[in-house]
Design a protein around this motif. Structure first.
Motif, PDB file in Angstrom:
ATOM      1  N   UNK A 127       0.819  -1.208   0.000  1.00  0.00           N
ATOM      2  CA  UNK A 127       0.000   0.000   0.000  1.00  0.00           C
ATOM      3  C   UNK A 127       0.859   1.267   0.000  1.00  0.00           C
ATOM      4  N   UNK A 128       0.175   2.384  -0.242  1.00  0.00           N
ATOM      5  CA  UNK A 128       0.839   3.696  -0.191  1.00  0.00           C
ATOM      6  C   UNK A 128       1.406   3.953   1.193  1.00  0.00           C
ATOM      7  N   UNK A 129       0.598   3.681   2.227  1.00  0.00           N
ATOM      8  CA  UNK A 129       1.111   3.744   3.603  1.00  0.00           C
ATOM      9  C   UNK A 129       1.783   2.410   3.892  1.00  0.00           C
ATOM     10  N   UNK A 130       2.882   2.432   4.596  1.00  0.00           N
ATOM     11  CA  UNK A 130       3.666   1.213   4.786  1.00  0.00           C
ATOM     12  C   UNK A 130       2.895   0.175   5.588  1.00  0.00           C
ATOM     13  N   UNK A 134      15.714  -4.141  13.850  1.00  0.00           N
ATOM     14  CA  UNK A 134      15.271  -2.767  14.106  1.00  0.00           C
ATOM     15  C   UNK A 134      13.758  -2.669  13.985  1.00  0.00           C
ATOM     16  N   UNK A 135      13.203  -1.622  14.618  1.00  0.00           N
ATOM     17  CA  UNK A 135      11.770  -1.346  14.500  1.00  0.00           C
ATOM     18  C   UNK A 135      11.559  -0.265  13.448  1.00  0.00           C
ATOM     19  N   UNK A 136      10.349  -0.180  12.880  1.00  0.00           N
ATOM     20  CA  UNK A 136      10.104   0.764  11.788  1.00  0.00           C
ATOM     21  C   UNK A 136      10.516   2.199  12.089  1.00  0.00           C
ATOM     22  N   UNK A 137      10.363   2.639  13.338  1.00  0.00           N
ATOM     23  CA  UNK A 137      10.733   4.003  13.698  1.00  0.00           C
ATOM     24  C   UNK A 137      12.216   4.288  13.567  1.00  0.00           C
ATOM     25  N   UNK A 138      13.025   3.239  13.468  1.00  0.00           N
ATOM     26  CA  UNK A 138      14.477   3.396  13.329  1.00  0.00           C
ATOM     27  C   UNK A 138      14.927   3.316  11.866  1.00  0.00           C
ATOM     28  N   UNK A 139      13.973   3.290  10.947  1.00  0.00           N
ATOM     29  CA  UNK A 139      14.296   3.129   9.530  1.00  0.00           C
ATOM     30  C   UNK A 139      13.926   4.375   8.742  1.00  0.00           C
ATOM     31  N   UNK A 140      14.587   4.557   7.597  1.00  0.00           N
ATOM     32  CA  UNK A 140      14.216   5.629   6.670  1.00  0.00           C
ATOM     33  C   UNK A 140      12.951   5.232   5.918  1.00  0.00           C
ATOM     34  N   UNK A 141      12.365   6.199   5.182  1.00  0.00           N
ATOM     35  CA  UNK A 141      11.164   5.907   4.407  1.00  0.00           C
ATOM     36  C   UNK A 141      11.388   4.814   3.388  1.00  0.00           C
ATOM     37  N   UNK A 142      12.527   4.868   2.706  1.00  0.00           N
ATOM     38  CA  UNK A 142      12.826   3.852   1.707  1.00  0.00           C
ATOM     39  C   UNK A 142      13.000   2.470   2.322  1.00  0.00           C
ATOM     40  N   UNK A 146      11.587   1.436   5.114  1.00  0.00           N
ATOM     41  CA  UNK A 146      10.258   0.974   5.542  1.00  0.00           C
ATOM     42  C   UNK A 146       9.456   0.428   4.355  1.00  0.00           C
ATOM     43  N   UNK A 147       9.614   1.095   3.196  1.00  0.00           N
ATOM     44  CA  UNK A 147       8.906   0.594   2.036  1.00  0.00           C
ATOM     45  C   UNK A 147       9.453  -0.763   1.617  1.00  0.00           C
ATOM     46  N   UNK A 148      10.748  -0.963   1.766  1.00  0.00           N
ATOM     47  CA  UNK A 148      11.337  -2.270   1.457  1.00  0.00           C
ATOM     48  C   UNK A 148      10.786  -3.343   2.379  1.00  0.00           C
ATOM     49  N   UNK A 149      10.584  -2.996   3.655  1.00  0.00           N
ATOM     50  CA  UNK A 149      10.013  -3.962   4.599  1.00  0.00           C
ATOM     51  C   UNK A 149       8.601  -4.349   4.163  1.00  0.00           C
ATOM     52  N   UNK A 150       7.822  -3.342   3.746  1.00  0.00           N
ATOM     53  CA  UNK A 150       6.465  -3.627   3.275  1.00  0.00           C
ATOM     54  C   UNK A 150       6.499  -4.546   2.058  1.00  0.00           C
ATOM     55  N   UNK A 151       7.464  -4.328   1.163  1.00  0.00           N
ATOM     56  CA  UNK A 151       7.612  -5.204   0.001  1.00  0.00           C
ATOM     57  C   UNK A 151       8.073  -6.594   0.448  1.00  0.00           C
TER      58      UNK A 151
END
Length: 338
Positions: free
Chosen positions: A81-84, A129-137, A139-144
């Motif tokens: 999704x657009x939002x992670x 790491x938790x999502x808050x410790x990641x960059x936007x890119x 976090x999007x990789x985690x969603x993928x």
């Protein structure tokens, strides 16, 4: 990987129709992009395909299996999704693991898939790491990655890069193209950004007000748009499209031509008095290797020409413009290509 066939798909929200008789074939392993302006129905079509929205009529097949009324979980799809939509209290590993754990995968299988997804997406160093410790890119990789571990037949992406800055969008775009080649998977990607569509797609589906306007490869849509809508939507800057008027010289048009068009890079800039029309340079944007000339004809038609970065045309100068015969597009009053 999977083949998808959509036949006669219609979607209503009450009395409002959002999709009109959509027919589409998607080949096994294709990267297909749904593109169009806001409200054109591209996300509705994707969500209906995913089973998150019901269809009012029509049929959806995945590998010759009718999934029109199947639940999302039974369609063997994964959606980004657009939002992670990541769980903030879970680590990267736990976010990717959650869906498999709920669905009863063995610990060994879950660990194997997480390791492989992390390798593909270069997330090995971020699994704890938790999502808050990641960059936007990241976090999007985690969603993928959460989609990859499901090992689906089809990946669905709903404007996944729109929350990223311009530089990161380009980087993630390249990574997604590489991911498609690496996984050899069927992917459907929704965006309003025609640059993303042109650079990523094997096939583009242009939607307009709930209808498919045109389907084709990026270059087919760019060079042979079948409507004024596609001509002006695909390409940056957009195709020049205007009504022929008295300022034009020696241009042979079809009797039914209500509008003519030409891509900015195909316009030839000549001396005043030469070519098909004269125009005055209002603004010149110098972009390094190229420049954009924003011109106005004698009758007030606005035109953009793309020229070499070494072009010496100055603001205020009047020039001649010529449209090569093989670069001229003609449209009737309904906006359809002639």
């Amino acid at each position: 990987m999977a083949r998808i066939k959509i036949q006669g798909l219609n979607k209503f929200y009450g009395d409002t129709q959002a999709l009109f008789d959509v027919n589409l074939d998607i080949k096994d392993g294709e990267f297909v992009v749904f593109v169009g302006p806001s409200g054109c129905g591209k996300s509705t079509l994707l969500r209906t395909l995913a089973g998150l929205e019901g269809s009012s009529s029509g049929r959806i097949e995945i590998d010759d299996r009718d999934v029109t009324t199947a639940e999302p979980v039974d369609r063997d799809l994964a959606m980004v999704f657009q939002s992670y939509a990541l769980y903030p209290h879970m680590t990267v590993r736990e976010n990717m693991d959650f869906g498999m754990k709920v669905n009863g995968f063995s610990p060994e299988k879950r660990s194997e898939r997480i390791t492989e997804a992390a390798r593909i997406l270069q997330l090995e160093d971020y699994l704890e790491r938790k999502p808050g410790q990641l960059s936007g890119g990241q976090r999007q990789r985690v969603a993928i990655g959460r989609a990859i571990v499901k090992n689906p037949k089809v990946f669905l992406f709903d404007e996944p890069l729109s929350n990223l800055d311009a530089k990161l969008r380009v980087q993630m775009r390249v990574e997604l193209e590489g991911l498609h080649k690496q996984l050899d998977a069927t992917m459907i990607y929704v965006t309003h950004d025609q640059v993303e569509a042109m650079t990523m797609a094997d096939k583009i589906v242009v939607l307009n007000a709930g209808r498919i306007e045109q389907v084709g490869t990026p270059m087919e849509l760019y060079h042979t748009p079948n409507s004024r809508f596609v001509a002006e939507f695909i390409g940056s800057p957009a195709m020049n499209v205007f009504a022929p008027d008295a300022s034009l010289r020696d241009l042979t048009l079809a009797p039914e031509a209500a509008f003519i068009g030409c891509r900015p890079e195909h316009l030839e800039v000549l001396q005043s008095g030469a070519g098909h029309a004269d125009a005055t340079v209002k603004v010149k944007e110098q972009l390094g290797g190229e420049s954009l000339l924003y011109l106005a004809t004698e009758t007030g038609q606005d035109i953009v020409a793309r020229v070499s970065g070494e072009d010496e045309t100055k603001v205020g100068e009047t020039v001649g413009l010529r449209i090569p015969d093989n670069r001229l597009h003609q449209f009737n009053a309904a906006g359809r290509a002639i």
